[in-house]
Design a protein around this motif. Structure first.
Motif, PDB file in Angstrom:
ATOM      1  N   MET A 180       0.865  -1.069  -0.014  1.00 29.50           N
ATOM      2  CA  MET A 180      -0.220  -0.367  -0.058  1.00 29.50           C
ATOM      3  C   MET A 180       0.817   0.998  -0.430  1.00 29.50           C
ATOM      4  SD  MET A 180      -3.575   0.842   2.247  1.00 29.50           S
ATOM      5  CE  MET A 180      -4.554  -0.568   1.437  1.00 29.50           C
ATOM      6  N   ALA A 181       0.167   2.206  -1.469  1.00 26.88           N
ATOM      7  CA  ALA A 181       1.379   2.956  -0.775  1.00 26.88           C
ATOM      8  C   ALA A 181       1.165   4.088   0.173  1.00 26.88           C
ATOM      9  CB  ALA A 181       1.201   4.343  -2.319  1.00 26.88           C
ATOM     10  N   ARG A 182       2.455   5.005   0.653  1.00 23.08           N
ATOM     11  CA  ARG A 182       2.151   5.977   1.558  1.00 23.08           C
ATOM     12  C   ARG A 182       2.249   7.222   1.218  1.00 23.08           C
ATOM     13  NH1 ARG A 182       6.649   3.355  -0.486  1.00 23.08           N
ATOM     14  NH2 ARG A 182       8.221   4.780  -0.341  1.00 23.08           N
ATOM     15  N   THR A 183       1.462   8.159   2.014  1.00 23.79           N
ATOM     16  CA  THR A 183       1.501   9.164   2.004  1.00 23.79           C
ATOM     17  C   THR A 183       2.834   9.918   1.551  1.00 23.79           C
ATOM     18  OG1 THR A 183      -0.572   9.649   2.983  1.00 23.79           O
ATOM     19  CG2 THR A 183       0.373  11.421   2.867  1.00 23.79           C
ATOM     20  N   LEU A 184       3.348  10.867   0.722  1.00 29.15           N
ATOM     21  CA  LEU A 184       4.275  11.579   0.583  1.00 29.15           C
ATOM     22  C   LEU A 184       4.461  13.049   1.211  1.00 29.15           C
ATOM     23  CD1 LEU A 184       4.937  10.495  -3.115  1.00 29.15           C
ATOM     24  CD2 LEU A 184       6.277   9.126  -0.959  1.00 29.15           C
ATOM     25  N   ALA A 185       5.187  13.421   1.298  1.00 28.62           N
ATOM     26  CA  ALA A 185       5.517  14.669   2.032  1.00 28.62           C
ATOM     27  C   ALA A 185       5.506  15.513   1.361  1.00 28.62           C
ATOM     28  CB  ALA A 185       6.683  15.128   3.105  1.00 28.62           C
ATOM     29  N   ARG A 186       4.695  16.271   1.160  1.00 28.29           N
ATOM     30  CA  ARG A 186       4.488  17.533   0.067  1.00 28.29           C
ATOM     31  C   ARG A 186       4.866  18.206  -0.391  1.00 28.29           C
ATOM     32  NH1 ARG A 186      -1.254  19.131  -2.194  1.00 28.29           N
ATOM     33  NH2 ARG A 186      -1.051  21.717  -2.636  1.00 28.29           N
ATOM     34  N   GLY A 187       5.285  18.129  -1.565  1.00 26.72           N
ATOM     35  CA  GLY A 187       6.104  19.330  -2.141  1.00 26.72           C
ATOM     36  C   GLY A 187       8.051  18.792  -1.739  1.00 26.72           C
ATOM     37  N   THR A 188       8.392  17.794  -1.507  1.00 27.72           N
ATOM     38  CA  THR A 188       9.562  17.022  -1.269  1.00 27.72           C
ATOM     39  C   THR A 188       9.643  16.268  -3.066  1.00 27.72           C
ATOM     40  OG1 THR A 188       8.843  14.665  -1.140  1.00 27.72           O
ATOM     41  CG2 THR A 188       8.964  15.911   0.863  1.00 27.72           C
ATOM     42  N   ARG A 189      10.627  16.221  -2.776  1.00 32.74           N
ATOM     43  CA  ARG A 189      11.131  15.722  -4.400  1.00 32.74           C
ATOM     44  C   ARG A 189      11.639  14.211  -3.690  1.00 32.74           C
ATOM     45  NH1 ARG A 189      11.707  18.711  -8.769  1.00 32.74           N
ATOM     46  NH2 ARG A 189      12.666  21.213  -7.654  1.00 32.74           N
ATOM     47  N   VAL A 190      11.427  13.693  -4.961  1.00 32.00           N
ATOM     48  CA  VAL A 190      10.594  12.104  -5.101  1.00 32.00           C
ATOM     49  C   VAL A 190      12.327  11.865  -6.346  1.00 32.00           C
ATOM     50  CG1 VAL A 190       9.826   9.977  -4.957  1.00 32.00           C
ATOM     51  CG2 VAL A 190       8.544  12.095  -4.179  1.00 32.00           C
ATOM     52  N   THR A 191      13.419  11.157  -6.452  1.00 25.12           N
ATOM     53  CA  THR A 191      13.829  10.805  -7.225  1.00 25.12           C
ATOM     54  C   THR A 191      14.679   9.471  -6.869  1.00 25.12           C
ATOM     55  OG1 THR A 191      15.988  12.560  -6.232  1.00 25.12           O
ATOM     56  CG2 THR A 191      14.085  13.248  -7.567  1.00 25.12           C
ATOM     57  N   GLY A 192      15.344   8.883  -7.811  1.00 25.99           N
ATOM     58  CA  GLY A 192      16.328   7.891  -8.004  1.00 25.99           C
ATOM     59  C   GLY A 192      15.402   6.914  -7.541  1.00 25.99           C
ATOM     60  N   ALA A 193      16.320   6.301  -6.639  1.00 23.22           N
ATOM     61  CA  ALA A 193      16.041   4.778  -6.328  1.00 23.22           C
ATOM     62  C   ALA A 193      14.220   5.108  -5.224  1.00 23.22           C
ATOM     63  CB  ALA A 193      16.706   4.044  -4.895  1.00 23.22           C
ATOM     64  N   GLU A 194      13.639   5.948  -5.021  1.00 25.41           N
ATOM     65  CA  GLU A 194      12.910   6.580  -4.585  1.00 25.41           C
ATOM     66  C   GLU A 194      11.758   6.392  -5.087  1.00 25.41           C
ATOM     67  OE1 GLU A 194      10.453   6.479  -1.538  1.00 25.41           O
ATOM     68  OE2 GLU A 194      11.941   6.218  -1.423  1.00 25.41           O
ATOM     69  N   ARG A 195      11.732   7.067  -6.566  1.00 27.88           N
ATOM     70  CA  ARG A 195      10.948   7.105  -7.589  1.00 27.88           C
ATOM     71  C   ARG A 195      10.661   5.873  -8.388  1.00 27.88           C
ATOM     72  NH1 ARG A 195       9.025  12.196 -10.206  1.00 27.88           N
ATOM     73  NH2 ARG A 195       8.356  12.017 -12.172  1.00 27.88           N
ATOM     74  N   THR A 196      12.170   5.042  -8.813  1.00 32.42           N
ATOM     75  CA  THR A 196      11.902   4.294  -8.617  1.00 32.42           C
ATOM     76  C   THR A 196      10.648   2.813  -8.141  1.00 32.42           C
ATOM     77  OG1 THR A 196      13.477   4.642 -10.271  1.00 32.42           O
ATOM     78  CG2 THR A 196      12.924   1.385 -10.189  1.00 32.42           C
ATOM     79  N   ARG A 197      10.118   2.884  -6.758  1.00 36.54           N
ATOM     80  CA  ARG A 197      10.554   2.156  -5.879  1.00 36.54           C
ATOM     81  C   ARG A 197       8.989   2.161  -6.040  1.00 36.54           C
ATOM     82  NH1 ARG A 197      14.293   1.529  -2.313  1.00 36.54           N
ATOM     83  NH2 ARG A 197      14.246   3.360  -1.307  1.00 36.54           N
ATOM     84  N   LEU A 198       8.755   3.641  -5.577  1.00 31.94           N
ATOM     85  CA  LEU A 198       7.062   4.370  -6.149  1.00 31.94           C
ATOM     86  C   LEU A 198       6.468   3.578  -7.993  1.00 31.94           C
ATOM     87  CD1 LEU A 198       4.544   5.594  -4.672  1.00 31.94           C
ATOM     88  CD2 LEU A 198       5.915   8.109  -5.904  1.00 31.94           C
ATOM     89  N   ALA A 199       7.578   4.019  -8.699  1.00 32.83           N
ATOM     90  CA  ALA A 199       6.683   3.413  -9.381  1.00 32.83           C
ATOM     91  C   ALA A 199       6.305   1.908  -9.934  1.00 32.83           C
ATOM     92  CB  ALA A 199       7.349   3.495 -10.430  1.00 32.83           C
ATOM     93  N   ALA A 200       7.074   1.348  -9.174  1.00 32.14           N
ATOM     94  CA  ALA A 200       7.159  -0.594  -8.911  1.00 32.14           C
ATOM     95  C   ALA A 200       5.948  -0.770  -8.062  1.00 32.14           C
ATOM     96  CB  ALA A 200       8.342  -0.941  -8.321  1.00 32.14           C
ATOM     97  N   GLU A 201       5.624  -0.251  -6.989  1.00 28.82           N
ATOM     98  CA  GLU A 201       4.255   0.292  -6.135  1.00 28.82           C
ATOM     99  C   GLU A 201       2.777   0.198  -6.774  1.00 28.82           C
ATOM    100  OE1 GLU A 201       3.228   1.839  -2.126  1.00 28.82           O
ATOM    101  OE2 GLU A 201       5.682   0.984  -2.710  1.00 28.82           O
ATOM    102  N   LEU A 202       3.068   0.789  -7.781  1.00 28.38           N
ATOM    103  CA  LEU A 202       1.485   1.642  -8.422  1.00 28.38           C
ATOM    104  C   LEU A 202       1.850   1.246  -9.667  1.00 28.38           C
ATOM    105  CD1 LEU A 202       2.405   5.901  -7.021  1.00 28.38           C
ATOM    106  CD2 LEU A 202       1.314   4.365  -6.189  1.00 28.38           C
ATOM    107  N   ALA A 203       2.112   1.195 -10.198  1.00 30.03           N
ATOM    108  CA  ALA A 203       1.870   0.591 -11.690  1.00 30.03           C
ATOM    109  C   ALA A 203       1.440  -0.742 -11.530  1.00 30.03           C
ATOM    110  CB  ALA A 203       3.520  -0.209 -12.505  1.00 30.03           C
ATOM    111  N   PRO A 204       1.612  -2.167 -10.687  1.00 27.90           N
ATOM    112  CA  PRO A 204       0.895  -3.145 -11.056  1.00 27.90           C
ATOM    113  C   PRO A 204      -0.089  -2.813 -10.081  1.00 27.90           C
ATOM    114  CG  PRO A 204       2.124  -3.592  -8.905  1.00 27.90           C
ATOM    115  CD  PRO A 204       2.801  -1.816  -9.753  1.00 27.90           C
ATOM    116  N   ARG A 205      -1.064  -1.505  -9.316  1.00 28.97           N
ATOM    117  CA  ARG A 205      -2.111  -1.317  -8.933  1.00 28.97           C
ATOM    118  C   ARG A 205      -2.630  -0.276 -10.180  1.00 28.97           C
ATOM    119  NH1 ARG A 205      -1.503   1.814  -3.286  1.00 28.97           N
ATOM    120  NH2 ARG A 205      -3.856   2.522  -3.664  1.00 28.97           N
ATOM    121  N   TYR A 206      -2.195   0.348 -11.266  1.00 31.55           N
ATOM    122  CA  TYR A 206      -2.956   1.153 -12.023  1.00 31.55           C
ATOM    123  C   TYR A 206      -3.430   0.299 -12.979  1.00 31.55           C
ATOM    124  CZ  TYR A 206      -3.553   3.428 -15.788  1.00 31.55           C
ATOM    125  OH  TYR A 206      -4.008   4.374 -17.637  1.00 31.55           O
ATOM    126  N   ALA A 207      -2.456  -1.053 -13.170  1.00 28.54           N
ATOM    127  CA  ALA A 207      -3.410  -1.891 -13.964  1.00 28.54           C
ATOM    128  C   ALA A 207      -3.809  -3.317 -13.855  1.00 28.54           C
ATOM    129  CB  ALA A 207      -1.467  -3.077 -13.980  1.00 28.54           C
TER     130      ALA A 207
END
Length: 70
Positions: free
Chosen positions: A1-28
């Motif tokens: 389950m996705a966690r709420t991310l702090a508003r205005g924080t940058r999500v880059t690199g490994a964290e962005r990849t991890r988030l995409a891996a978490e959200l992609a199957p849910r969207y699919a």
């Protein structure tokens, strides 16, 4: 389950990849970008871009598909 991310924080690199891996199957599996955005506390555009960058095939807009009579 996705966690709420702090508003205005940058999500880059490994964290962005991890988030995409978490959200992609849910969207699919049928969840909408708007639902994912609300749950994570990020914008529609942010979630859209993360999914697109991850190579996730995005669904069409849906809605009214009736055509005008000729």
């Amino acid at each position: 389950m996705a966690r709420t991310l702090a508003r205005g924080t940058r999500v880059t690199g490994a964290e962005r990849t991890r988030l995409a891996a978490e959200l992609a199957p849910r969207y699919a599996s049928g969840e909408s970008i708007r639902d994912l955005a609300a749950e994570t506390g990020r914008s529609y555009g942010f979630i859209y871009n993360v999914l697109k960058e991850a190579g996730v095939p995005l669904r069409g807009r849906g809605g009214n598909t009736r055509r005008r009579k000729s």
